[in-house]
Design an enzyme around this catalytic site. Sequence first.
Site, PDB file in Angstrom:
ATOM      1  N   HIS A  40      34.615  45.188  43.299  1.00  0.00           N
ATOM      2  CA  HIS A  40      34.977  44.032  44.136  1.00  0.00           C
ATOM      3  C   HIS A  40      34.538  44.258  45.588  1.00  0.00           C
ATOM      4  O   HIS A  40      33.977  43.369  46.226  1.00  0.00           O
ATOM      5  CB  HIS A  40      36.499  43.816  44.146  1.00  0.00           C
ATOM      6  N   LYS A  93      48.363  38.456  32.734  1.00  0.00           N
ATOM      7  CA  LYS A  93      49.042  39.292  31.740  1.00  0.00           C
ATOM      8  C   LYS A  93      49.421  40.642  32.355  1.00  0.00           C
ATOM      9  O   LYS A  93      48.578  41.310  32.940  1.00  0.00           O
ATOM     10  CB  LYS A  93      48.122  39.513  30.538  1.00  0.00           C
ATOM     11  N   ARG A 122      28.978  41.547  36.779  1.00  0.00           N
ATOM     12  CA  ARG A 122      28.754  42.949  36.422  1.00  0.00           C
ATOM     13  C   ARG A 122      27.617  43.088  35.422  1.00  0.00           C
ATOM     14  O   ARG A 122      26.781  43.961  35.525  1.00  0.00           O
ATOM     15  CB  ARG A 122      30.017  43.540  35.791  1.00  0.00           C
ATOM     16  N   SER A 159      39.420  45.820  36.442  1.00  0.00           N
ATOM     17  CA  SER A 159      40.783  46.137  36.894  1.00  0.00           C
ATOM     18  C   SER A 159      41.665  46.458  35.693  1.00  0.00           C
ATOM     19  O   SER A 159      42.511  47.353  35.745  1.00  0.00           O
ATOM     20  CB  SER A 159      41.375  44.960  37.670  1.00  0.00           C
TER      21      SER A 159
END
Length: 166
Positions: A21, A45, A94, A131
């Site tokens: 990031h 979540k 990515r 992440s």
Amino acid sequence: MSDRFIRAIFPGSFDPITNGHLDVIKRAIKLFDELIVAVGRSPIKNPLFTPEERVEMIAELVKDIPRVSVESFDCLTVEYAARKKADVILRGLRSLTDVQYEFQLAMTNRAVSGIDTVFVMTSERYGFTTSTMIREVAALGGDVSKLIPIAIYEKLKLKLANRRLG
Ligand code: ADP
């Protein structure tokens, strides 16, 4: 040279912010006049950090990068973009796997509000960093210190230790 001011928002969960990031932020600020990193408050979540904690951690990391700020938002991304008078949405890419989802998201956002999304590709060094993976590996005791800024790594260790105690 154009004298038009271009403001971008970079929405995401950032739970936690990773080197990937940060790499996108540093590349993107060369393209825009102002960049607002926007932490989504909508429930994801199993969030690890609260939106307030995420904003605080990112703010500390970007404090020396001119023209970059951070805040949280609690509505549709396109509504937030309109409220901030953003010209574009920034998203990071990515790998090809990201493209399908990001393409749909960008097309939907454009269809509902007209806003375009600009993509910046991360350094190949961080192309596999997510992440979610960082949270999972760290929770099982893995060393993720090369994938996230050191200050975030310390906060992550503390958070996981507190969770184990709680
Ligand atoms: P979201 O839940 O909205 O996908 P994330 O915080 O996971 O939020 O990601 C925000 C943006 O950053 C997305 O565009 C995502 O593709 C991108 N991103 C996530 N990880 C990386 C990385 N390692 N390198 C570059 N971009 C990334």
